[in-house]
Design a protein around this motif. Structure first.
Motif, PDB file in Angstrom:
ATOM      1  N   GLN A  65       0.820  -1.212   0.000  1.00 42.76           N
ATOM      2  CA  GLN A  65       0.000   0.000   0.000  1.00 42.76           C
ATOM      3  C   GLN A  65       0.856   1.265   0.000  1.00 42.76           C
ATOM      4  O   GLN A  65       0.591   2.213  -0.743  1.00 42.76           O
ATOM      5  CB  GLN A  65      -0.930  -0.011   1.219  1.00 42.76           C
ATOM      6  CG  GLN A  65      -1.963  -1.130   1.231  1.00 42.76           C
ATOM      7  CD  GLN A  65      -2.990  -1.003   0.120  1.00 42.76           C
ATOM      8  OE1 GLN A  65      -3.296   0.089  -0.354  1.00 42.76           O
ATOM      9  NE2 GLN A  65      -3.546  -2.131  -0.308  1.00 42.76           N
ATOM     10  N   THR A  68       2.797   1.683  -3.445  1.00 44.11           N
ATOM     11  CA  THR A  68       1.960   2.018  -4.604  1.00 44.11           C
ATOM     12  C   THR A  68       1.209   3.332  -4.437  1.00 44.11           C
ATOM     13  O   THR A  68       0.908   4.008  -5.429  1.00 44.11           O
ATOM     14  CB  THR A  68       0.933   0.904  -4.895  1.00 44.11           C
ATOM     15  OG1 THR A  68       0.119   0.688  -3.734  1.00 44.11           O
ATOM     16  CG2 THR A  68       1.634  -0.391  -5.264  1.00 44.11           C
ATOM     17  N   ARG A  69       0.909   3.704  -3.184  1.00 47.15           N
ATOM     18  CA  ARG A  69       0.061   4.881  -2.950  1.00 47.15           C
ATOM     19  C   ARG A  69       0.759   5.989  -2.180  1.00 47.15           C
ATOM     20  O   ARG A  69       0.186   7.060  -1.979  1.00 47.15           O
ATOM     21  CB  ARG A  69      -1.188   4.455  -2.183  1.00 47.15           C
ATOM     22  CG  ARG A  69      -2.052   3.435  -2.942  1.00 47.15           C
ATOM     23  CD  ARG A  69      -3.115   2.828  -2.054  1.00 47.15           C
ATOM     24  NE  ARG A  69      -3.962   3.834  -1.468  1.00 47.15           N
ATOM     25  CZ  ARG A  69      -4.655   3.694  -0.335  1.00 47.15           C
ATOM     26  NH1 ARG A  69      -4.557   2.544   0.341  1.00 47.15           N
ATOM     27  NH2 ARG A  69      -5.407   4.653   0.124  1.00 47.15           N
ATOM     28  N   ARG A  74       1.188   8.205  -9.188  1.00 46.22           N
ATOM     29  CA  ARG A  74       1.071   6.758  -9.003  1.00 46.22           C
ATOM     30  C   ARG A  74       0.957   6.041 -10.338  1.00 46.22           C
ATOM     31  O   ARG A  74       0.657   6.622 -11.369  1.00 46.22           O
ATOM     32  CB  ARG A  74      -0.168   6.434  -8.174  1.00 46.22           C
ATOM     33  CG  ARG A  74      -0.238   7.173  -6.856  1.00 46.22           C
ATOM     34  CD  ARG A  74      -1.572   6.927  -6.171  1.00 46.22           C
ATOM     35  NE  ARG A  74      -1.666   7.689  -4.930  1.00 46.22           N
ATOM     36  CZ  ARG A  74      -2.742   7.703  -4.154  1.00 46.22           C
ATOM     37  NH1 ARG A  74      -3.808   6.997  -4.494  1.00 46.22           N
ATOM     38  NH2 ARG A  74      -2.756   8.419  -3.052  1.00 46.22           N
TER      39      ARG A  74
END
Length: 381
Positions: A65, A68-69, A74
């Motif tokens: 998480q 990727t975020r 992104r």
């Protein structure tokens, strides 16, 4: 236990390997790469490693998480591939710490072996058919082929017939008890696909792969409705959200790449989304042994799995079949068209670090081929 080091290795023929080492000596391996952009992915891993050093490697989902975020910007193949290799390595560590193969951590195996397919190449239809027959004689029960050259936006009848004849010759060479898939590699236009695909139906392809480039995913329903052949796509899609669009359009086979689509963590979710659509998983894997081992772990634990691509010994690998990087090569050997269940902890393979470091000292500069039409204009490889 904390992450102590993150290292990358640029190795022939066109791969990037990753090693994560913990402070108590547990090692995990991954294979993050965008073919032809390996150095770029390596740089992304260097940036992401700032978020990993000193962290608990067992918090795989939390890392996924954050990686990727955690940045304002992104997505895309470079970031997703960097995360994919890290994710593979973290699952490898988790399995080794718990003394179990990754598929056990994913809920346990739903099958005991994984059906594989190989590629058949040649400059002519006859050569491809001969290569396909050789693959079947070597133990495969399925092969994949591709037209050997570019495809025109609207091809001549002879051009269309050449693709049909290619599939027909391979079908004749391998017989009705084996499977053949055909990969259009995103080279066909929408109108060309609608003309071509019905002509392939008498030869019952296992699936027709990537008839369109990924930027036309929103139009793939026009292809699905033009043929009874199952349509496969996904090697250039990177998230479950992107796959939802093509599943809504009726794609039957999803092909995420575990070195591009966020690794084991995201591909297991993509498979679960596909299951809701009565679609099956056939992971894309024209890469090395670490990526293949990660695919096999997913395959073993996924109910709606179809078949696994492998490319060890692929024609453009120039003698480097990938098994050179393993201590025990037998775990990935084909037996009766299948690879048996991997039961060793983690990804189930033992990477030969000495061989990897020696190859990394030489490195590579693989770049994707650039093709041009007879008039000189760029066309899809």
């Amino acid at each position: 236990m904390k992450i102590d080091r993150v290292e990358t290795f640029l190795v022939a023929p066109r791969w990037l390997f990753l090693k994560i080492t913990t402070d108590d000596g547990v090692v995990g391996w991954g294979e993050p790469v965008v073919e032809g952009r390996a150095e770029t992915v390596r740089a992304a891993i260097g940036e992401l490693s700032d978020l990993l050093i000193g962290a608990d490697p067992m918090r795989i989902e939390d890392h996924w998480q954050v990686l990727t975020r955690g940045g304002f910007y992104r997505g895309g193949p470079v970031l997703s591939s960097a995360v994919a290799g890290i994710d593979q390595a973290l699952w490898d560590i988790a399995g080794k710490v718990r003394g179990a193969p990754v598929h056990e951590l994913l809920g346990g195996p739903v099958r005991d072996r994984v059906r594989m397919y190989g590629w058949a190449y040649g400059e002519t239809a006859g050569q491809v058919a001969e290569a396909a027959a050789t693959a079947i004689a070597a133990g495969y029960t399925a092969v994949k082929i591709a037209p050997p050259g570019p495809m025109a936006f609207l091809d001549t009848p002879a051009g269309l017939r050449s693709v049909v004849d290619l599939l027909a010759k391979v079908r004749d060479a391998i017989g009705p008890d084996n499977d053949v898939a055909i990969d259009l590699h995103g080279r066909a236009s929408i109108p060309a696909s609608r003309r071509l695909l019905p002509l392939l139906e008498p030869y019952v392809p296992l699936f027709v792969e990537e008839p369109l480039r990924p930027e036309y995913s929103s139009d793939i329903a026009r292809i699905v409705t033009a043929t009874s052949s199952p349509i496969a796509t996904g090697e250039r899609l990177y998230t479950r959200r992107e796959f939802r669009d093509v599943l809504d359009a009726g794609v039957a086979v999803v092909q995420p790449d575990l070195s591009h689509a966020g690794g084991i963590s995201e591909v297991r979710r993509i498979a679960a989304v596909a299951e809701m659509y009565d679609a099956v998983l056939a992971p894309h894997c024209p890469l090395g042994p670490i990526a293949l081992a990660a695919c096999l772990q997913i395959d073993l634990a996924t109910p709606n799995f179809l078949i696994q691509e492998q490319a060890l010994g692929l024609h453009h690998h120039h003698g480097q079949d990938g098994l050179n990087y393993l201590v025990d090569t037998d775990v990935l050997r084909l037996r009766d068209g299948h690879v048996e269940r991997l039961d060793a902890p983690g990804l189930g393979i033992d990477v030969d670090e000495k061989a990897v470091r020696e190859a990394a000292a030489r490195g590579h500069r693989f770049r994707s081929p650039i093709w041009r039409d007879p008039d000189g204009a760029f066309t899809e490889w």
